[in-house]
Write a protein that holds these residues in place. Structure first.
Motif, short mmCIF file in Angstrom:
data_model
loop_
_atom_site.label_atom_id
_atom_site.label_comp_id
_atom_site.label_asym_id
_atom_site.label_seq_id
_atom_site.Cartn_x
_atom_site.Cartn_y
_atom_site.Cartn_z
N LEU A 52 0.84 -1.20 0.00
CA LEU A 52 0.00 0.00 0.00
C LEU A 52 0.88 1.26 0.00
O LEU A 52 0.62 2.21 -0.74
N LYS A 91 -11.77 -0.20 0.41
CA LYS A 91 -12.06 0.97 -0.43
C LYS A 91 -10.83 1.42 -1.21
O LYS A 91 -10.85 2.47 -1.86
N LEU A 92 -9.77 0.61 -1.18
CA LEU A 92 -8.50 0.97 -1.82
C LEU A 92 -8.02 -0.11 -2.80
O LEU A 92 -6.86 -0.12 -3.19
N LEU A 103 -7.79 4.28 -4.94
CA LEU A 103 -6.74 4.93 -4.16
C LEU A 103 -6.56 6.37 -4.64
O LEU A 103 -6.44 7.29 -3.83
N TRP A 138 -9.15 8.90 -3.22
CA TRP A 138 -8.91 9.33 -1.84
C TRP A 138 -7.68 10.23 -1.74
O TRP A 138 -7.72 11.26 -1.05
#
Length: 108
Positions: A7, A86-87, A93, A96
């Motif tokens: 991430l 949600k990523l 990504l 956001w």
């Protein structure tokens, strides 16, 4: 708990044009832009981000939640937590992180 290095790599790739400074903090990895914390790879696989307070409602409808410290207190106006689910795509990504970058530019 340590942050997800994959991430962090995805965030790094997206934020590189903004020349972030990376700072290890709170068991995660913060991305400082213009001297301010814009986004943070959290140990739970999600991210925290700082957005314009007037966008909080909109972003909560998209699935964000208020970011809370370990003691249950919120980080303050404009701080949101986005869960790992949600990523899952680069577009998600980007959505956001763009909210964080927009606020960072506006508050510079």
């Amino acid at each position: 708990m340590a942050y997800d290095p994959e991430l962090a790599d995805r965030m790094r790739a997206r934020l590189t044009p903004s020349q972030p400074r990376e700072v290890a903090m709170f068991g995660g990895l913060g991305f400082m832009i213009n001297g301010k914390l814009a986004a943070f790879a959290h140990g739970d696989g999600g991210i925290w981000l700082r957005c314009a307070p007037d966008r909080v409602g909109e972003l909560e409808r998209q699935g964000a939640q208020p970011a809370e410290m370990g003691n249950g207190r919120t980080m303050g106006p404009g701080w949101l937590r986005v869960s790992a689910d949600k990523l899952s795509t680069e577009d998600m990504l980007a959505f956001w992180l763009d909210a964080a970058l927009d606020h960072n530019r506006e508050s510079a």
